[in-house]
Write an enzyme that holds these catalytic residues in place. Structure first.
Site, PDB file in Angstrom:
ATOM      1  N   GLU A  70      44.080  50.341  18.076  1.00  0.00           N
ATOM      2  CA  GLU A  70      43.042  51.551  17.594  1.00  0.00           C
ATOM      3  C   GLU A  70      42.943  52.216  16.021  1.00  0.00           C
ATOM      4  O   GLU A  70      44.122  52.662  16.162  1.00  0.00           O
ATOM      5  CB  GLU A  70      42.434  51.998  18.505  1.00  0.00           C
ATOM      6  CG  GLU A  70      41.129  53.033  18.653  1.00  0.00           C
ATOM      7  CD  GLU A  70      40.661  53.271  19.970  1.00  0.00           C
ATOM      8  OE1 GLU A  70      41.774  53.735  20.793  1.00  0.00           O
ATOM      9  OE2 GLU A  70      39.400  54.016  19.870  1.00  0.00           O
ATOM     10  N   LYS A 109      33.478  49.381  19.964  1.00  0.00           N
ATOM     11  CA  LYS A 109      33.611  49.804  20.829  1.00  0.00           C
ATOM     12  C   LYS A 109      32.330  50.257  21.612  1.00  0.00           C
ATOM     13  O   LYS A 109      31.353  51.046  21.055  1.00  0.00           O
ATOM     14  CB  LYS A 109      34.479  51.338  20.493  1.00  0.00           C
ATOM     15  CG  LYS A 109      35.062  51.335  21.926  1.00  0.00           C
ATOM     16  CD  LYS A 109      36.110  52.774  21.387  1.00  0.00           C
ATOM     17  CE  LYS A 109      36.221  53.126  23.116  1.00  0.00           C
ATOM     18  NZ  LYS A 109      37.548  54.137  22.098  1.00  0.00           N
ATOM     19  N   CYS A 141      40.228  49.678  23.475  1.00  0.00           N
ATOM     20  CA  CYS A 141      41.067  51.336  24.208  1.00  0.00           C
ATOM     21  C   CYS A 141      40.363  51.355  25.346  1.00  0.00           C
ATOM     22  O   CYS A 141      40.561  50.727  26.843  1.00  0.00           O
ATOM     23  CB  CYS A 141      41.403  52.438  23.263  1.00  0.00           C
ATOM     24  SG  CYS A 141      43.046  53.719  23.819  1.00  0.00           S
TER      25      CYS A 141
HETATM   26  C1  ACM Z   1      40.648  55.896  23.534  1.00  0.00           C
HETATM   27  O1  ACM Z   1      39.494  55.370  24.312  1.00  0.00           O
HETATM   28  N1  ACM Z   1      41.126  56.181  22.341  1.00  0.00           N
HETATM   29  C2  ACM Z   1      41.111  56.218  25.016  1.00  0.00           C
END
Ligand code: ACM
Length: 263
Positions: A38, A106, A139
């Protein structure tokens, strides 16, 4: 098909240097699909959302990834900060030799990301890269079984999971379960190192991994060192959803019952 992860320590703000490090790290190996962490080119701890964010696909990070995919005849899944329509998203791209193949923003924002990024507004993305169908998560999405399920129901053979994990061991467990419950491969590429730009020290926990549809861990990285692994997988294994002769995990689902309870 050869799939791999790159685990390394991006240096905050050093976009060119981080891109070059990735190019160096993948150059000795031939992979068909690479997964990077990420926010791999910028680092994680932004002071402001606009800092270092780029348009996709016009920005330099996506352009360099496409050039790298072209040079290496491969596909690359990676996380980056995307600037679009006055918002910044914690995004992921999947690129191939001829350009952008899929994009994702995300959906589940973690901790102070809620102060920095707009929540994702695009559907969970699955793209056919020839040898496999690939879905994208970022993530913290790992804690939401619905996200992986949405990708698997669209035919993903493999979930590419760029990450900047800070809770050791958690995603290593959930992504094994996501693999098992969906009978898909998962590739988590996490970063290492630490950042303390905004008054809080974050330590990133490594332990990148590749998991098979039966939950076996096929490759895993150490918690605190650079690591690059590429392994051979057979994506066809992800197309058989049988657990026993009488149990096909997808045919056995009972969506009518779930709808009564879930929002
Ligand atoms: C995350 O979502 N970077 C822990």
């Amino acid at each position: 098909m050869r799939v791999g992860y790159v685990q390394f320590a991006p240096e905050f703000g050093e976009v060119e240097r981080n891109l070059e490090r990735v190019a160096e790290l993948i150059s000795p190996d031939q992979g068909d699909l690479w997964v990077l962490p990420e926010l791999f080119a910028t680092g994680y701890q932004f002071a402001s959302a606009q800092e270092l964010a780029e348009p996709v696909p016009e920005g330099p990070t996506t352009a360099r990834l496409i050039a790298l995919a072209h040079e290496k005849s491969c596909h690359i899944a990676a996380g980056l900060a995307e600037k679009a329509d006055g918002h910044v998203y914690n995004a992921a791209v999947l690129v191939g030799p001829s350009g952008l193949v899929a994009r994702y923003r995300k959906v589940h924002l973690f901790y102070k990301e809620k102060h920095l990024f707009a929540p994702g507004d695009l559907p969970f993305a699955v793209a056919d890269i020839g040898k496999a169908k690939v879905g994208l998560l970022v993530c913290y999405d790992h804690l939401f079984p619905e996200a992986a399920r949405a990708l698997a129901l669209q035919g993903a053979d493999l979930i590419a999971h760029p990450a900047n994990l800070v809770m050791p061991g958690l995603a290593q467990l959930t992504m094994r379960v996501r693999a098992m419950e969906n009978r898909v491969f998962t590739v988590t590429a996490n970063r290492i190192g630490s950042e303390a730009r905004t008054g809080e020290m974050l330590r990133f926990t490594g332990l990148s991994q590749i998991v098979a549809p039966n939950g076996d861990v096929l490759a895993h990285a150490p918690p605190d060192a650079e690591d690059v692994r590429v392994i051979e997988i057979d994506p066809a294994q992800a197309r058989d959803k049988h657990l026993t002769q009488l149990n096909d995990l997808f045919a056995d689902r009972r969506p009518d019952f779930y709808r009564r309870l879930l929002g």
